[in-house]
Design a protein around this motif. Sequence first.
Motif, short mmCIF file in Angstrom:
data_model
loop_
_atom_site.label_atom_id
_atom_site.label_comp_id
_atom_site.label_asym_id
_atom_site.label_seq_id
_atom_site.Cartn_x
_atom_site.Cartn_y
_atom_site.Cartn_z
N SER A 82 117.16 21.53 32.20
CA SER A 82 117.84 21.23 33.46
C SER A 82 118.44 22.49 34.07
N LYS A 83 118.52 22.50 35.39
CA LYS A 83 119.06 23.66 36.08
C LYS A 83 120.52 23.90 35.69
N GLU A 84 121.25 22.84 35.38
CA GLU A 84 122.65 22.98 34.98
C GLU A 84 122.76 23.74 33.65
N ARG A 85 121.88 23.42 32.68
CA ARG A 85 121.89 24.11 31.39
C ARG A 85 121.51 25.58 31.55
N ILE A 86 120.55 25.83 32.42
CA ILE A 86 120.11 27.21 32.65
C ILE A 86 121.25 28.04 33.24
N VAL A 87 121.87 27.54 34.30
CA VAL A 87 122.96 28.28 34.95
C VAL A 87 124.13 28.46 34.00
N ASN A 88 124.47 27.44 33.25
CA ASN A 88 125.58 27.53 32.31
C ASN A 88 125.33 28.60 31.25
N GLU A 89 124.14 28.63 30.69
CA GLU A 89 123.81 29.63 29.67
C GLU A 89 123.74 31.04 30.27
N PHE A 90 123.21 31.12 31.47
CA PHE A 90 123.12 32.39 32.18
C PHE A 90 124.50 32.99 32.44
N LEU A 91 125.41 32.17 32.97
CA LEU A 91 126.77 32.64 33.26
C LEU A 91 127.53 32.96 31.98
N LYS A 92 127.32 32.15 30.94
CA LYS A 92 127.98 32.39 29.66
C LYS A 92 127.54 33.72 29.07
N ALA A 93 126.25 34.01 29.15
CA ALA A 93 125.72 35.27 28.62
C ALA A 93 126.30 36.46 29.37
N PHE A 94 126.38 36.33 30.69
CA PHE A 94 126.95 37.42 31.50
C PHE A 94 128.41 37.66 31.14
N ASP A 95 129.18 36.57 31.06
CA ASP A 95 130.61 36.68 30.77
C ASP A 95 130.87 37.35 29.42
N LYS A 96 130.03 37.06 28.43
CA LYS A 96 130.26 37.56 27.08
C LYS A 96 129.61 38.93 26.83
N ALA A 97 128.78 39.37 27.76
CA ALA A 97 128.06 40.63 27.56
C ALA A 97 129.02 41.82 27.47
N LYS A 98 128.90 42.60 26.41
CA LYS A 98 129.72 43.80 26.27
C LYS A 98 129.23 44.89 27.22
N ASP A 99 127.94 44.89 27.47
CA ASP A 99 127.33 45.89 28.34
C ASP A 99 126.55 45.15 29.43
N LYS A 100 127.13 45.08 30.63
CA LYS A 100 126.49 44.33 31.71
C LYS A 100 125.15 44.94 32.11
N GLU A 101 125.05 46.24 32.07
CA GLU A 101 123.79 46.90 32.42
C GLU A 101 122.67 46.46 31.46
N TYR A 102 123.01 46.35 30.18
CA TYR A 102 122.03 45.93 29.18
C TYR A 102 121.64 44.47 29.40
N PHE A 103 122.59 43.66 29.83
CA PHE A 103 122.31 42.26 30.14
C PHE A 103 121.23 42.15 31.19
N TRP A 104 121.40 42.86 32.32
CA TRP A 104 120.41 42.81 33.39
C TRP A 104 119.10 43.43 32.94
N HIS A 105 119.18 44.48 32.13
CA HIS A 105 117.98 45.14 31.61
C HIS A 105 117.14 44.15 30.79
N LEU A 106 117.78 43.40 29.90
CA LEU A 106 117.04 42.44 29.08
C LEU A 106 116.41 41.34 29.93
N LEU A 107 117.13 40.86 30.92
CA LEU A 107 116.57 39.81 31.78
C LEU A 107 115.32 40.30 32.51
N ARG A 108 115.35 41.56 32.91
CA ARG A 108 114.18 42.11 33.60
C ARG A 108 113.04 42.36 32.63
N GLU A 109 113.36 42.94 31.47
CA GLU A 109 112.31 43.29 30.51
C GLU A 109 111.61 42.06 29.95
N THR A 110 112.33 40.96 29.79
CA THR A 110 111.74 39.72 29.29
C THR A 110 111.10 38.90 30.41
#
Length: 277
Positions: A82-110
Amino acid sequence: RRDFTINALYFDINKKEIIDFHRGLDDIKNKLIRCVGIASERFAEDQLRKLRLIRFSVTLGFDIEDYTFAAIYDDPELNNVSKERIVNEFLKAFDKAKDKEYFWHLLRETKLIWTIFREASFDQIPERFQKDMQMTIAHIFQTKVMFEDKFKLKEHLIDLGFETRFAKGIDFLANFAATECDKIDPMKYFKLRDGCDLSDKQILIYNNGTLEAHCFLEWKPEEGLPEKLMSQGIQGKELGIKLNDLYLKSFEKIVEEKKKNESFSPHRKITKQSNLF
């Protein structure tokens, strides 16, 4: 079945020892995240595990094991989630990311970023945006907002599952930046901003501290102006035209005063003839 080896550890309360069937302790020691068994099968059981993997990686600072990474890269879809689960996990990952640049890097690389935001188009995210979710999303949709008049960013983000006020803030940033310098309607953007939670700092940073951004933040509609004009017999369509004209003149006055009294860096306002950032 457990998803990742680091999550597949058990504790024997009788023997007081950890039971490790999948070398999870070794992976923790080596700071590595791998799927239990065949990665593609684990992801097929629950596609959201792909985003959960990103969250664990950016939260713990662990690398992703090659075969696990390849399984996402080969199939970055999030089917039957569901779109709600996707957005929730996406926002949770961003909030907890120690390195925001690495977060965006992984999303692009995958390639997951294009699964989540299929309408987006971008290459490098400016460093000043990466720690702010709203500014980053506005940036990756900036080109589409600029060149496709029929594209409604706010509605698109709400349809993806984002909260309305959050989506309105992103919509404001992208549309204000895409408006040519001499076409800013101060009252339009004043109303748009009133419906979201953007800070002055976000608006200034996204617009790189331009003169227009500073002037907009200083401008306020004159209190009681509609009533004043109506008392003069101005009504209906004529009232709207007169109000817009007076609002624009008051905004232009602030612009001219700031040009005289303050020093600003060259404008970065986007036009359809200029590069983006």
